[in-house]
Design an enzyme around this catalytic site. Structure first.
Site, PDB file in Angstrom:
ATOM      1  N   ASP A  93      -9.636  -3.984  -5.915  1.00 16.22           N
ATOM      2  CA  ASP A  93      -9.085  -2.833  -5.185  1.00 16.22           C
ATOM      3  C   ASP A  93      -9.571  -1.548  -5.851  1.00 16.22           C
ATOM      4  O   ASP A  93      -9.251  -1.284  -7.007  1.00 16.22           O
ATOM      5  CB  ASP A  93      -7.556  -2.920  -5.219  1.00 16.22           C
ATOM      6  CG  ASP A  93      -6.856  -1.886  -4.333  1.00 16.22           C
ATOM      7  OD1 ASP A  93      -7.503  -0.883  -3.963  1.00 16.22           O
ATOM      8  OD2 ASP A  93      -5.675  -2.091  -4.010  1.00 16.22           O
ATOM      9  N   SER A 106       0.851  -1.194   0.000  1.00 13.57           N
ATOM     10  CA  SER A 106       0.000   0.000   0.000  1.00 13.57           C
ATOM     11  C   SER A 106       0.890   1.249   0.000  1.00 13.57           C
ATOM     12  O   SER A 106       1.737   1.388  -0.877  1.00 13.57           O
ATOM     13  CB  SER A 106      -0.941  -0.045   1.205  1.00 13.57           C
ATOM     14  OG  SER A 106      -1.835   1.041   1.181  1.00 13.57           O
ATOM     15  N   ARG A 117     -11.919   6.872   9.631  1.00 13.41           N
ATOM     16  CA  ARG A 117     -11.575   5.456   9.682  1.00 13.41           C
ATOM     17  C   ARG A 117     -12.613   4.608   8.946  1.00 13.41           C
ATOM     18  O   ARG A 117     -12.265   3.686   8.210  1.00 13.41           O
ATOM     19  CB  ARG A 117     -11.450   4.989  11.127  1.00 13.41           C
ATOM     20  CG  ARG A 117     -11.115   3.521  11.268  1.00 13.41           C
ATOM     21  CD  ARG A 117      -9.837   3.140  10.560  1.00 13.41           C
ATOM     22  NE  ARG A 117      -9.401   1.781  10.857  1.00 13.41           N
ATOM     23  CZ  ARG A 117      -8.372   1.189  10.280  1.00 13.41           C
ATOM     24  NH1 ARG A 117      -7.648   1.838   9.383  1.00 13.41           N
ATOM     25  NH2 ARG A 117      -8.035  -0.035  10.589  1.00 13.41           N
ATOM     26  N   HIS A 124      -8.434  -3.685  -1.468  1.00  9.06           N
ATOM     27  CA  HIS A 124      -7.091  -3.174  -1.166  1.00  9.06           C
ATOM     28  C   HIS A 124      -6.426  -3.919  -0.015  1.00  9.06           C
ATOM     29  O   HIS A 124      -5.216  -4.086   0.017  1.00  9.06           O
ATOM     30  CB  HIS A 124      -7.190  -1.673  -0.854  1.00  9.06           C
ATOM     31  CG  HIS A 124      -5.862  -1.027  -0.636  1.00  9.06           C
ATOM     32  ND1 HIS A 124      -4.909  -0.947  -1.630  1.00  9.06           N
ATOM     33  CD2 HIS A 124      -5.304  -0.445   0.458  1.00  9.06           C
ATOM     34  CE1 HIS A 124      -3.830  -0.327  -1.158  1.00  9.06           C
ATOM     35  NE2 HIS A 124      -4.039  -0.021   0.099  1.00  9.06           N
ATOM     36  N   ASP A 125      -7.214  -4.328   0.970  1.00  6.86           N
ATOM     37  CA  ASP A 125      -6.674  -5.010   2.155  1.00  6.86           C
ATOM     38  C   ASP A 125      -6.356  -6.485   1.944  1.00  6.86           C
ATOM     39  O   ASP A 125      -5.942  -7.165   2.899  1.00  6.86           O
ATOM     40  CB  ASP A 125      -7.693  -4.930   3.305  1.00  6.86           C
ATOM     41  CG  ASP A 125      -7.399  -3.758   4.242  1.00  6.86           C
ATOM     42  OD1 ASP A 125      -6.417  -3.035   4.002  1.00  6.86           O
ATOM     43  OD2 ASP A 125      -8.166  -3.582   5.205  1.00  6.86           O
TER      44      ASP A 125
END
Lengths: 370, 370
Positions: free
Chosen positions: A316, A149, A218, A349-350
């Site tokens: 992503d 990332s 968040r 993405h994670d």
């Protein structure tokens, strides 16, 4: 201001003063890091891990800290990043609040937190700070630099600023430049913090803390780190039990809303808001082309690497797959062995944190041939 | 509370009282609508347009209001929805603030705004209200019901609640049920409004107005309505001129940030925050299966339609393409002529508003065969 330093982190003093790319300098600055495995006699088996925005240096458990790390399944004896073979270093990013010097650290003049007195932070500063750690450990050239990332950006900056600083790189869900969509998402996260009156131009404390702004920032992060596809399988349209529902009108009713709330609660007080703002903005500014005074493509082609692996995920939305392909194709122009592994992991993405099966195979396979 | 009713909207009184699906009822409620073209003698050429969350009933210019509408290029003489052939009705959603009764409207008891006294709003209530308009205009059966985004949900509810209420439907970037990812995004938009102290449990006024919350909510909307791909071509990494930059630390520096700000500024005071909350939540609740007491697939298969067209876009992250495919496949099970047109428009969820070439061809082609 609370700092959140993992047990048994080590610290490396940075060159004093440490000049920053966009102006200003740090005095008495340091970088927190952890290591696994042993450096060989030739100092040729070092692997550096550069993290995303929020992780600390504790990537995996070790004798000094048996707590599982954020990449526990990837790193250790016999694991894809095999610490029986490699001497692995993970650094906490410069500008973070997990042991490295950042906006929550004390200013040397008055021992008060830097807050917004911290100079502009760039990805390149993070790369230079990580390089200082590597040199201090007696390593001239890394076997592999690995970045995930934001760390993927830092890895490219590392290779650009320190030619021959690494023989190989593994770039995971990274990017050679920030795209406007990602800039927009991060800008919105920062705006939600800045609009919280408790942020107070960075002058908050534990009693008056920008909790609402951090909560939105968040949650927006978690939304863009994952994918629609995965969540449909995981949460569907399942409701919360009535005793877990909010009494507020428009309060939480679906499991996915409570999942986001749980993520936010765990993060809000564990990451310093000013550090978040600085690290977030550093990503917007990153463009390997701008960094090297040329185009992104030419900058990638000029990197001095022997081998490169770029991995990305089709789901992503924050660092879309085209960006990992751009890295692989650009580096291939340098004539090096450049591989591109597109994965169909549903986790967005994670995925590199959770789809250990596929990421482990790609990373482990590349390292086995190293 | 300000209402924002387009010039020359017409109004249809709803059945009094108007019972709401989740409990409660409205008294003296109305729906704003506009029409184009002429109803034929057989009353067989009526087309109903159901909108997304924010549009008003002014889909296109007409003699009573020459201002361009929100779907100006799609609707008019000789256009894909040809008003020389069709009698077209567009309604403002029940619960909106653009002329139809909603939380910003006066409660009949005290002529004060409903605010949170407005009963729970569901997509099905919107469908019933639209049906009342159609019946009032003397139409027993629509030739076509067209729904975009939230309106695609409303169109399905319309067909489910009023069997044989339409011979054909065109569902555009719609969904038969809200997915957890979209619920998460909308939940976050609502939370940003609710966390704004000026929202004050819905008791704001023009002086004390939840501007910060609406700003974040709208920007998050715009981010998820578009796609990474399009913005890279449009904004790239272009910076603002120094005189247009923010002096704030972390202020706007990239064009994409200023684009979002412009969108937010145009929206914040033009859409009532409580109406936004109600309409947003109504989408989370929608599941055609739940509505018909069965699975989504069975509910779609039970719709009584002669022809159906479902259009979606591969870059849509909010109502992903699989959802439009689900609609097409589900309706095909009823034995009707069900078509699915997946498009590669780069503009994401909002593509139907801007990619007139491709959407116009799909819609115009379907209507030409009708």
């Amino acid at each position: 201001m609370t700092e959140f330093i993992p047990v048994a982190s080590q610290f490396c003093a940075l060159p004093d003063p440490f000049p920053m790319k966009r102006g200003g300098e740090l005095r008495g600055a340091r970088v927190a890091f952890e290591t696994w495995g042993a450096l060989n006699a030739e100092h040729s088996n070092a692997v550096l891990i550069l993290t995303g925005l929020s992780p600390n240096a504790h990537a995996a458990s070790h004798a000094g800290n048996p707590e599982p790390g954020w990449w526990e399944a990837m790193l250790g004896p016999g694991k894809p990043i095999d610490t029986d073979r490699w001497f692995v270093i993970c650094v906490n990013s410069l500008g973070s609040c997990k042991g490295s010097t950042g906006p929550a650290s004390q200013h040397p003049d008055d021992q008060q937190p830097y807050r917004l007195r911290f100079p502009d932070l760039s990805v390149e500063d993070g790369a230079k700070a990580a390089h200082a750690v590597v040199r201090t450990l007696g390593i001239d050239q890394l076997a592999v630099v690995i970045g995930c990332s934001m760390g993927g950006m830092t890895a490219l900056a590392y290779c650009a600023l320190h030619p021959n600083g690494a023989r190989q790189q593994i770039n995971i869900s990274g990017a050679a430049r920030a795209l406007p969509f990602s800039i927009a998402v991060r800008s919105l996260q920062r705006e939600s913090i800045r609009l919280d009156p408790a942020w107070n131009m960075g002058e908050y404390d534990d009693q008056h803390y920008p909790e609402a702004g951090m909560r939105i920032a968040r949650k927006l992060g978690v939304v863009t780190y994952r994918s629609s596809l995965e969540w449909d399988g995981r949460f569907g349209r399942v409701r919360l039990d009535s005793e877990h529902r909010d009494d507020d009108p428009f309060g939480f009713e679906f499991q996915v809303e409570s999942y986001l709330e749980g993520h936010a609660k765990r993060f809000i007080r564990q990451f310093d808001p000013n550090c978040y703002l600085y690290l977030s903005r550093s990503m917007d500014w990153f463009d390997l082309g701008e960094c090297m005074g040329t185009t992104t493509a030419r900058a990638l082609a000029s990197l001095k690497l022997q081998r490169s692996l770029s991995i990305g995920v089709s789901t992503d939305i924050l660092f879309p797959l085209q960006q990992q392909e751009e890295i692989a194709l650009g580096i291939a122009e340098s004539g090096c062995d450049s591989r591109f592994v597109p994965l169909n992991s549903p986790q967005g993405h994670d995925a590199f944190l959770v789809d250990i099966e596929n990421f482990g195979a790609a990373i482990g396979g590349f390292l086995a041939d190293a």
